[in-house]
Structure formats: structure tokens, C-alpha cells
Design a protein around this motif. Structure first.
Motif, PDB file in Angstrom:
ATOM      1  N   HIS A   9      17.579   2.119  10.239  1.00 57.05           N
ATOM      2  CA  HIS A   9      17.947   1.161   9.188  1.00 57.05           C
ATOM      3  C   HIS A   9      19.135   0.359   9.716  1.00 57.05           C
ATOM      4  N   SER A  14      23.470   1.259   3.227  1.00 58.80           N
ATOM      5  CA  SER A  14      22.212   1.240   2.463  1.00 58.80           C
ATOM      6  C   SER A  14      21.911   2.612   1.868  1.00 58.80           C
ATOM      7  N   LEU A  15      20.876   2.656   1.053  1.00 62.20           N
ATOM      8  CA  LEU A  15      20.375   3.939   0.554  1.00 62.20           C
ATOM      9  C   LEU A  15      20.024   4.849   1.731  1.00 62.20           C
ATOM     10  N   ASN A  16      19.355   4.280   2.711  1.00 62.28           N
ATOM     11  CA  ASN A  16      19.013   5.086   3.891  1.00 62.28           C
ATOM     12  C   ASN A  16      20.258   5.604   4.598  1.00 62.28           C
ATOM     13  N   SER A  18      23.134   6.302   3.205  1.00 61.86           N
ATOM     14  CA  SER A  18      23.668   7.405   2.401  1.00 61.86           C
ATOM     15  C   SER A  18      22.864   8.682   2.630  1.00 61.86           C
ATOM     16  N   LEU A 100      10.033   2.082   4.371  1.00 58.72           N
ATOM     17  CA  LEU A 100       8.662   1.619   4.585  1.00 58.72           C
ATOM     18  C   LEU A 100       8.687   0.098   4.646  1.00 58.72           C
ATOM     19  N   TRP A 101       8.361  -0.435   5.747  1.00 57.57           N
ATOM     20  CA  TRP A 101       8.313  -1.891   5.932  1.00 57.57           C
ATOM     21  C   TRP A 101       6.884  -2.263   6.287  1.00 57.57           C
ATOM     22  N   TRP A 102       6.288  -3.079   5.457  1.00 58.89           N
ATOM     23  CA  TRP A 102       4.891  -3.470   5.664  1.00 58.89           C
ATOM     24  C   TRP A 102       4.017  -2.260   5.932  1.00 58.89           C
ATOM     25  N   PHE A 103       4.208  -1.265   5.045  1.00 58.50           N
ATOM     26  CA  PHE A 103       3.339  -0.093   5.003  1.00 58.50           C
ATOM     27  C   PHE A 103       3.404   0.747   6.272  1.00 58.50           C
ATOM     28  N   THR A 152      11.666   5.807   2.550  1.00 61.94           N
ATOM     29  CA  THR A 152      11.972   5.162   1.273  1.00 61.94           C
ATOM     30  C   THR A 152      11.019   3.987   1.078  1.00 61.94           C
ATOM     31  N   GLY A 154       9.865   0.673  -1.684  1.00 59.63           N
ATOM     32  CA  GLY A 154      10.170  -0.123  -2.874  1.00 59.63           C
ATOM     33  C   GLY A 154       9.157   0.090  -3.983  1.00 59.63           C
ATOM     34  N   GLY A 155       7.903   0.358  -3.613  1.00 56.77           N
ATOM     35  CA  GLY A 155       6.834   0.504  -4.604  1.00 56.77           C
ATOM     36  C   GLY A 155       6.961   1.780  -5.418  1.00 56.77           C
ATOM     37  N   TYR A 160       1.118   4.322  -4.888  1.00 59.93           N
ATOM     38  CA  TYR A 160       0.724   5.064  -3.681  1.00 59.93           C
ATOM     39  C   TYR A 160      -0.062   6.318  -4.030  1.00 59.93           C
ATOM     40  N   THR A 197      12.804   2.204  -4.865  1.00 61.62           N
ATOM     41  CA  THR A 197      14.194   2.243  -4.411  1.00 61.62           C
ATOM     42  C   THR A 197      15.078   1.227  -5.125  1.00 61.62           C
ATOM     43  N   VAL A 200      17.472   2.784  -7.965  1.00 59.29           N
ATOM     44  CA  VAL A 200      18.284   3.973  -7.686  1.00 59.29           C
ATOM     45  C   VAL A 200      19.711   3.716  -8.166  1.00 59.29           C
ATOM     46  N   PHE A 205      20.303   8.972  -7.679  1.00 60.78           N
ATOM     47  CA  PHE A 205      20.668   9.311  -6.298  1.00 60.78           C
ATOM     48  C   PHE A 205      21.010  10.794  -6.187  1.00 60.78           C
TER      49      PHE A 205
HETATM   50  P1  FAD Z   1      18.993  -0.241  -0.425  1.00 58.91           P
HETATM   51  O1  FAD Z   1      18.486  -1.595  -0.722  1.00 58.91           O
HETATM   52  O2  FAD Z   1      20.220  -0.116   0.414  1.00 58.91           O
HETATM   53  O3  FAD Z   1      19.287   0.530  -1.787  1.00 58.91           O
HETATM   54  C1  FAD Z   1      18.321   0.674  -2.812  1.00 58.91           C
HETATM   55  C2  FAD Z   1      19.050   1.012  -4.107  1.00 58.91           C
HETATM   56  O4  FAD Z   1      19.744   2.245  -3.930  1.00 58.91           O
HETATM   57  C3  FAD Z   1      20.117  -0.034  -4.504  1.00 58.91           C
HETATM   58  O5  FAD Z   1      19.978  -0.238  -5.883  1.00 58.91           O
HETATM   59  C4  FAD Z   1      21.420   0.628  -4.155  1.00 58.91           C
HETATM   60  O6  FAD Z   1      22.453   0.218  -5.035  1.00 58.91           O
HETATM   61  C5  FAD Z   1      21.075   2.088  -4.369  1.00 58.91           C
HETATM   62  N1  FAD Z   1      21.932   2.957  -3.561  1.00 58.91           N
HETATM   63  C6  FAD Z   1      22.128   2.901  -2.224  1.00 58.91           C
HETATM   64  N2  FAD Z   1      22.985   3.870  -1.819  1.00 58.91           N
HETATM   65  C7  FAD Z   1      23.346   4.547  -2.942  1.00 58.91           C
HETATM   66  C8  FAD Z   1      24.208   5.641  -3.190  1.00 58.91           C
HETATM   67  N3  FAD Z   1      24.887   6.228  -2.198  1.00 58.91           N
HETATM   68  N4  FAD Z   1      24.342   6.077  -4.459  1.00 58.91           N
HETATM   69  C9  FAD Z   1      23.655   5.502  -5.453  1.00 58.91           C
HETATM   70  N5  FAD Z   1      22.808   4.439  -5.283  1.00 58.91           N
HETATM   71  C10 FAD Z   1      22.658   3.971  -4.045  1.00 58.91           C
HETATM   72  N6  FAD Z   1       8.248  -1.424   0.089  1.00 58.91           N
HETATM   73  C11 FAD Z   1       7.036  -0.836  -0.060  1.00 58.91           C
HETATM   74  O7  FAD Z   1       6.855  -0.024  -0.974  1.00 58.91           O
HETATM   75  N7  FAD Z   1       6.025  -1.089   0.825  1.00 58.91           N
HETATM   76  C12 FAD Z   1       6.183  -1.968   1.842  1.00 58.91           C
HETATM   77  O8  FAD Z   1       5.244  -2.151   2.619  1.00 58.91           O
HETATM   78  C13 FAD Z   1       7.426  -2.607   2.007  1.00 58.91           C
HETATM   79  N8  FAD Z   1       7.621  -3.490   3.014  1.00 58.91           N
HETATM   80  C14 FAD Z   1       8.853  -4.039   3.178  1.00 58.91           C
HETATM   81  C15 FAD Z   1       9.052  -4.912   4.259  1.00 58.91           C
HETATM   82  C16 FAD Z   1      10.299  -5.456   4.478  1.00 58.91           C
HETATM   83  C17 FAD Z   1      10.506  -6.346   5.675  1.00 58.91           C
HETATM   84  C18 FAD Z   1      11.367  -5.170   3.609  1.00 58.91           C
HETATM   85  C19 FAD Z   1      12.726  -5.772   3.831  1.00 58.91           C
HETATM   86  C20 FAD Z   1      11.173  -4.330   2.533  1.00 58.91           C
HETATM   87  C21 FAD Z   1       9.928  -3.745   2.314  1.00 58.91           C
HETATM   88  N9  FAD Z   1       9.693  -2.861   1.268  1.00 58.91           N
HETATM   89  C22 FAD Z   1       8.459  -2.287   1.095  1.00 58.91           C
HETATM   90  C23 FAD Z   1      10.819  -2.376   0.433  1.00 58.91           C
HETATM   91  C24 FAD Z   1      11.597  -1.310   1.215  1.00 58.91           C
HETATM   92  O9  FAD Z   1      10.789  -0.188   1.458  1.00 58.91           O
HETATM   93  C25 FAD Z   1      12.857  -0.917   0.462  1.00 58.91           C
HETATM   94  O10 FAD Z   1      13.643  -2.090   0.373  1.00 58.91           O
HETATM   95  C26 FAD Z   1      13.635   0.164   1.186  1.00 58.91           C
HETATM   96  O11 FAD Z   1      12.890   1.348   1.266  1.00 58.91           O
HETATM   97  C27 FAD Z   1      14.935   0.448   0.455  1.00 58.91           C
HETATM   98  O12 FAD Z   1      15.748   1.243   1.259  1.00 58.91           O
HETATM   99  P2  FAD Z   1      17.218   0.769   1.634  1.00 58.91           P
HETATM  100  O13 FAD Z   1      17.895   1.885   2.364  1.00 58.91           O
HETATM  101  O14 FAD Z   1      17.157  -0.545   2.311  1.00 58.91           O
HETATM  102  O15 FAD Z   1      17.813   0.642   0.142  1.00 58.91           O
END
Ligand code: FAD
Length: 268
Positions: A9, A14-16, A18, A100-103, A152, A154-155, A160, A197, A200, A205
Motif C-alpha cells: 500500500h 491508510s487503513l492498510n 494501520s 483489492l485493486w481491480w479485483f 481490504t 471497497g465493495g 462478493y 472499507t 470504517v 476498526f
Molecule cells: P483507506 O482509504 O486508508 O481507509 C478506509 C477507511 O478506514 C477510511 O474511512 C479511514 O478513515 C478508515 N481508517 C483508516 N485507518 C483507520 C484507523 N486506524 N482507525 C479507524 N479508521 C481507520 N474495491 C473493490 O471492492 N474491488 C475492486 O476491484 C477495487 N478496485 C480498486 C482499484 C483502485 C485503483 C482503487 C484505488 C480502489 C479500488 N477498490 C476496489 C477500493 C479499494 O479496495 C479500497 O479503497 C481499499 O481496500 C481501502 O483500503 P485503504 O487502506 O486504502 O483504506
């Protein structure tokens, strides 16, 4: 245990990030030794190319598999690849953590697999003949080690589910869990997946962190996914299709999991 966390990541806050920090702390507090390959922080080179073999002659045709095998055998791999292979040899358990990015996995992690799994290390291992198709799918360089995905998404979980629009998570992760982890020999534990995600907050969390902690506590004991071993009688060779008496009528990814849940495929 020796645990290698391969983490992809780009943002530490990010969440990841943490969850990575929690994982490292939790495992160390439990007495495990942990190494982290933080691919973005390492500025990991994702593209497999001729530079990966320091012995590659300028202008010579580059063959990804042959050059990889040559470099692995003769000690001419680029140093970053050899270092990651040493970490894999050192590890008893490996965790791949990514959003998970683009599955699938982010490109930087796919590039880690492509470059670190050299010919002779990740594939091309064991006897290849009419009677045997190498040591893979349950056997290989990394046999005896455990692996688990921390993912992690987004969906939503329902997206799933068995009839969800994105396809079942087990199917989406099959190329990683079966093709990348089971192939070179890992026992693959069920994945830890965080859905939705975007929703969260602190309370959620805390729940995610506790659930992950329990999975980390079971790293050495949780039953692996009972994938069918290639060389244990379930497959015809060289066609490498399931024998007619194995899982009759079942096709697709799920057919390669022993529904009886047997942990020791070599018995059956
Ligand atoms: P972040 O965006 O950093 O955090 C997510 C949430 O967690 C935020 O609300 C943040 O405030 C909260 N948080 C973070 N840390 C803490 C903490 N310590 N305590 C409390 N809250 C916290 N999703 C799908 O389902 N399928 C896909 O195919 C897919 N493709 C994608 C492709 C791209 C290029 C991108 C950019 C995103 C895609 N997504 C997809 C979404 C992606 O999977 C999520 O954005 C990702 O998993 C979130 O993880 P993150 O670590 O980036 O979270």
C-alpha cells in the motif's frame, strides 16, 4: 515462528497501514520474529525484464523463463530478488497484505511475485516427464510453509457472496491462493478480508483489529484450504484433469478443493 509480511500500500496512514502496524506488533508481542517487505517503501521494481539477470548480455534475446532460470542457478540474479527469496526461505509463514485493486493485487505486488518466483525457485521445480509434471500444487520450494492473504475491499460482503455481482471472493482470490501460493507448495489458510472499507470508523476498526488478531494467533494452527495436491492421485497425468471419480459433475475453481475438507490430500 518466523513471519514474513509482504505489504503493498502506498500510504502508511491508510487503513492498510494501520493493519500492518497492528499485525507486526501483535505477532512480535506473541513472540514471533517478523520481517516486512514494504514494497512501496522499498521502491520495489515491479517489471520483470533483462536487468533481473546481471549476466544478461546486451543485445542478446531476453527469454523471461530461461534468463530467470540461468540467473537463479548461477547466482546472477539482481540482489533485490535474491534478498526476497532468502526471506521466503527464512519464513515459516508468509502474509500477503493488499487492497483489492481491480479485483486483484496491486501491480507492485504482482511484480514481486513475477520477479521473486524465479524459474527453479517458484516454478520449474522437480522432475518433468511424461509421468510427472514437476513439484507443484502442494509440493515445491515453499512446501511446509503457511501463507495467508489479508485483503481490504471497497465493495460490500454481499457483492462478493455466492451470487454477488463481483463474483464470489473465493473465485476472485483463486488465482492468488491456488495459482501463486499453493503452486510453489504453501499451505494456504482462509483469507482475512475486510469489506466496505469506506465505512470504517474507530468502533469498526477495533472489531476488525480484534478479528485479525485472532487469525494471527491461529497462523500456526488454522486448517488450510484443502486444495487437491497435483501428485496425490486426484489428477490424470499428463492431461492434469481431475479423474472421473473425483468430484464427479463439479467443474470450475471449486472442484479443486476437496469438499470433504480433508487436510491431508496425500491420503486420498
Ligand atoms: P483507506 O482509504 O486508508 O481507509 C478506509 C477507511 O478506514 C477510511 O474511512 C479511514 O478513515 C478508515 N481508517 C483508516 N485507518 C483507520 C484507523 N486506524 N482507525 C479507524 N479508521 C481507520 N474495491 C473493490 O471492492 N474491488 C475492486 O476491484 C477495487 N478496485 C480498486 C482499484 C483502485 C485503483 C482503487 C484505488 C480502489 C479500488 N477498490 C476496489 C477500493 C479499494 O479496495 C479500497 O479503497 C481499499 O481496500 C481501502 O483500503 P485503504 O487502506 O486504502 O483504506
Amino acid at each position: 515462528m518466523h513471519v514474513l509480511l509482504v505489504y503493498a500500500h502506498p500510504e502508511p496512514r491508510s487503513l492498510n497501514g494501520s493493519l500492518r502496524d497492528f499485525t507486526v506488533r501483535h505477532l512480535r508481542e506473541a513472540g514471533h520474529e517478523v520481517q516486512v517487505s514494504d514494497l512501496y517503501a522499498m521502491k520495489w521494481k515491479a517489471a520483470l525484464d533483462a536487468d533481473d539477470n546481471t549476466d544478461h548480455q546486451p543485445g542478446a534475446r531476453f527469454d523471461p523463463a530461461l534468463d530467470s532460470g540461468h540467473a537463479f542457478e548461477h547466482g546472477t540474479q539482481s540482489a533485490d530478488i535474491a534478498r526476497e527469496q532468502d526471506k521466503l526461505r527464512w519464513a515459516d509463514a508468509v502474509i500477503l497484505q493488499f487492497p483489492l485493486w481491480w479485483f486483484s493485487m496491486p501491480a507492485i505486488l504482482k511484480g514481486w511475485v513475477e520477479r521473486v518466483y524465479a524459474y527453479g525457485f517458484g516454478y520449474g521445480v522437480g522432475e518433468h516427464s511424461d509421468a510427472r509434471w514437476g513439484d507443484r500444487y502442494g509440493e515445491g520450494t515453499l512446501a511446509g510453509k503457511r501463507a495467508m492473504l489479508v485483503v481490504t475491499a471497497g465493495g460490500w460482503e454481499s457483492h462478493y457472496g455466492p451470487r454477488g455481482i463481483n463474483g464470489p471472493i473465493d473465485d476472485l482470490l483463486f488465482p492468488i491462493q491456488h495459482g501463486i501460493l499453493y503452486y510453489p507448495g504453501f499451505d494456504v489458510l482462509p483469507p482475512f478480508v475486510v469489506y466496505r472499507t469506506g465505512r470504517v470508523d474507530e468502533a469498526r476498526f477495533a472489531g476488525i483489529r480484534d478479528a485479525l488478531g485472532q487469525r494471527l494467533d491461529g497462523l500456526g494452527t488454522t486448517a488450510p484450504i484443502p486444495f487437491r495436491a497435483q501428485n496425490a492421485g486426484a489428477y490424470d497425468i499428463p492431461a492434469l484433469t481431475l479423474r472421473p471419480g473425483i468430484a464427479p459433475g463439479r467443474t470450475g475453481f471449486a472442484a479443486h478443493v476437496d469438499a470433504r475438507g480433508s487436510q491431508d490430500q496425500r491420503q486420498g
